[in-house]
Design a protein around this motif. Structure first.
Motif: not given
Length: 313
Positions: A1-5, A17-20, A221-225, A286-288
């Motif tokens: 995901m590009p940083r300006d998406a 949601g606030s943690a994400i 996990a959300v960011y990773y997957f 790959g996530w833990s």
């Protein structure tokens, strides 16, 4: 995901949601779309359509839901079913209609049968009856995951569905009537310690076993997957081990400085006896988790005492 998406985080003011949101901001994302409930009622189909037509988000994380503890779910199952179905259907279908590049659906471990073998594998879904005390919420979450799955298989809609275990941490709901067990214990024991109460009475027997994951780990996990998973099948997101509610109470009481007696009211419901998620699939991809339970408890107690990281407190 590009940083300006352009990324829409539905429910950005809630605990998950606030943690994400914090995670994406730390990673350098600058075009996060945020709407409060007052600004955008996700139950309103026309309002959601107009939002997607106007903003055209490229990525969507659905972290918005009507949530509550045992008593709230048991007392208002119709509301938990209908409101969550409305939110999910509106956001998922508008994301699909406008061609979102990747959609993340967040569910709950309560989607699994109440008597599922332990630890709970993803394939146990729909193999038995649900826990009656939160059946309405569970049915809605199952429907949301299945809608994402069907759209993916039928039309190629890119989705990932994550099912976290019990979550706790920053920005949790500490309302005395509607909170879950972890924040309820944080509030009860910090207040009892401050008042130097000799005893605290807790619901149930304390025997049920639960698995707890810090909300910052599920955000990770959300960011990773979102970036590393292109299959729509459900993925369990768990801590990897559980403990009894009694043990949890003792840990939180100690961290809060409460030294009185714990009394258990067995006339109150325990809920499902055990819910340990099998997160082998997530780990193999790959996530833990990174935050230990003791570290998470200490951090959460500090935040609560400082007046930070709480809602409805």
């Amino acid at each position: 995901m590009p940083r300006d998406a352009k990324i829409f985080i539905a429910g950005h003011r809630g605990m998950v949601g606030s943690a994400i949101t914090r995670k994406f901001e730390r990673e350098g994302y600058t075009r996060l779309l945020k709407r409060t409930h007052r600004e955008l009622d996700l139950r309103n189909q026309q309002a959601v359509k107009e939002f997607f037509d106007l903003e055209r988000p490229e990525y969507v994380v659905l972290a918005s839901a009507k949530v509550g503890g045992i008593m709230a779910n048991k007392t208002h199952p119709a509301e938990f079913l209908v409101e969550n179905l409305e939110i999910q259907n509106n956001v998922i279908m508008q994301a699909f209609r406008t061609g979102v590049k990747k959609f993340c659906f967040l569910g709950s471990s309560c989607i699994y049968p109440c008597k599922a073998p332990q630890p709970i594998k993803e394939e146990y879904l729909l193999t038995g009856p649900l826990e009656p005390t939160n059946e309405g919420y569970a049915l809605a979450k199952i429907a949301g995951y299945k809608l994402c799955l069907y759209l993916s298989k039928e039309y190629g809609f890119p989705t990932v569905s994550l099912m976290p275990c019990n979550l706790y941490g920053t920005n949790d709901n500490y309302d005395p009537e509607n909170s879950h067990v972890f924040p309820a214990f944080i509030r009860r024991f910090t207040e009892a310690a401050a008042k130097q109460l000799p005893e605290v009475t807790l619901w149930g027997t304390g025997a049920p076993l639960r698995e707890f994951l810090h909300v910052d780990d599920v955000a990770d996990a959300v960011y990773y997957f979102l970036q590393n998973r292109n299959e729509p099948e459900v993925i369990n997101i768990g801590y990897g081990s559980d403990l009894s509610i009694r043990e949890l109470a003792e840990k939180i009481a100690a961290a809060a400085g409460f030294t009185g007696r714990l009394r258990w009211d067995s006339s109150r419901p325990d809920g499902m006896y055990r819910k340990l998620m099998d997160s082998t699939r997530a780990r193999s991809l790959g996530w833990s988790p990174k935050i230990s339970l003791d570290e998470g408890i200490a951090r959460t107690v500090r935040e609560y005492l400082a007046g930070d990281g709480r809602r409805n407190g």
